[in-house]
Design an enzyme around this catalytic site. Structure first.
Site: not given
Ligand code: NDP
Length: 317
Positions: A139, A142-143
């Site tokens: 992701c 997200c990261d």
């Protein structure tokens, strides 16, 4: 199935992506008083999607989280009971379906709408586990933040990979896109965006053999170019982040004892409907759709499931 409490309802919706929320809006408006469990990742895959430009109505584009929040508010406006929790067991062997939540509470329900979506796939390399939390992710939104100014790689050549690579290109110094064939599966518009982005380099006909690093932190990937051909060669790239974008697995395992799936795990429904082989159990969205997998098609199939559930109840009663 053990329980601490039993609750009886008309309609249970499992999942909180566009399919689940659309089913909630329709069933709530039809006065079925739906209860919706959000599942492991509230909002589903859209929560990790950046810009959505192809959902009708949002003519300026919208981010995944904002869109999900809009769906949620619309479902709540008509009285959907939205709850945190995951389904831990089901029993579809009687007319009244039993669904266990979080290993304790039992919901007895006349209808179930399965909208559990799909989850990102991994390559299956030992190194993905070894470096989990140390640079391996599925992701980018997200990261990606953790890799600002660094070099990263994205595996895959579809729309997800193109989207992740474009997003990462805005944060990172360099983005390698590791594509196993000599073409991108991504849509033309996404593919041309990739080609035009100067800090994305596509590594055509490359496959990942492993990762290397130190103390559980990724420092690079070992790739094989032109695998199986005369000029096969092994190369190393230095990267800090390794992002998987190679497709998804439908979240249907928990239902397989009672309903049919195809060999990949997509729930089979009676063509042209959302009906599974169990009366009163319906499926919609990515968990049953190997072909389109779009927010708008998921929402459409959530609407179908709600209408099928409503008609099932009115025929029954
Ligand atoms: P896809 O199945 O479309 O693409 C998967 C990609 O990963 C392909 O390039 C495939 O290669 C590659 N791949 C699969 N397995 C491996 C492996 N073991 N090793 C290396 N590469 C591998 O999945 P996506 O998640 O990209 O997209 C799913 C659906 O969602 C599509 O319909 C897509 O259009 C849609 N989508 C739409 C978006 C949007 O419109 N904004 C955003 C994201 C997704 P190969 O081609 O060789 O099989």
């Amino acid at each position: 199935m053990q329980s601490v409490g039993i609750e009886r309802i008309k309609c249970l919706i499992i999942g909180s992506g566009p399919a689940g929320y659309t089913a909630a809006i329709y069933t709530a408006r039809a006065n079925l008083k739906p209860v919706l469990y959000e599942g492991l990742q509230p909002g589903g895959q859209l929560i990790t999607t950046t810009e959505i430009e192809n959902y009708p109505g949002y003519y300026k584009g919208v981010t995944g989280p904002v869109m999900i929040d809009d769906f949620k508010k619309q479902a709540q406006r008509f009285g959907t009971d939205i709850r945190c929790g995951i389904v831990t067991e089901v029993n579809f062997s009687d007319k009244i379906h039993k669904v266990q939540i979080d290993n304790n509470k039992i919901i007895e329900t006349e209808t179930v709408i399965i909208a559990t979506g799909a989850t990102a796939k991994y390559l299956g390399l030992e190194d993905e586990k070894k470096y989990a939390g140390g640079g391996v992710s599925a992701c980018a939104t997200c990261d990606g933040f953790f890799f600002r100014g660094k070099d990263v790689a994205v595996v895959g050549g579809g729309d997800t990979a193109a989207e992740e690579a474009t997003y990462l290109a805005g944060l990172c110094k360099k983005v390698y896109m590791i594509v196993r064939s000599d073409e991108l599966r991504a849509s033309k518009i996404m593919a041309s965006k990739i080609i035009r982005t100067s800090n994305i380099e596509i590594l055509w006909k490359h496959q990942v053999r492993g990762l290397f690093g130190d103390k559980g932190i990724v420092e690079g990937a070992l790739l094989v170019k032109n695998k199986g051909e005369k000029d096969e060669e092994e190369i190393k790239i230095k990267i800090d982040g390794f992002f998987l974008a190679i497709g998804h697995k439908p979240n249907s395992d928990i239902f397989k004892k009672y309903i049919d799936t195809d060999e990949v795990g997509y729930i089979k429904t009676i063509p042209g409907t959302s009906k599974t082989k169990v009366p009163g159990v319906f499926a919609c969205g990515d968990v049953k759709d190997p072909h389109y997998r779009q927010a708008v098609t998921a929402a459409g199939s959530g609407c179908m499931a709600a209408i099928d559930a409503e008609r099932y109840l009115s025929d029954k009663n």
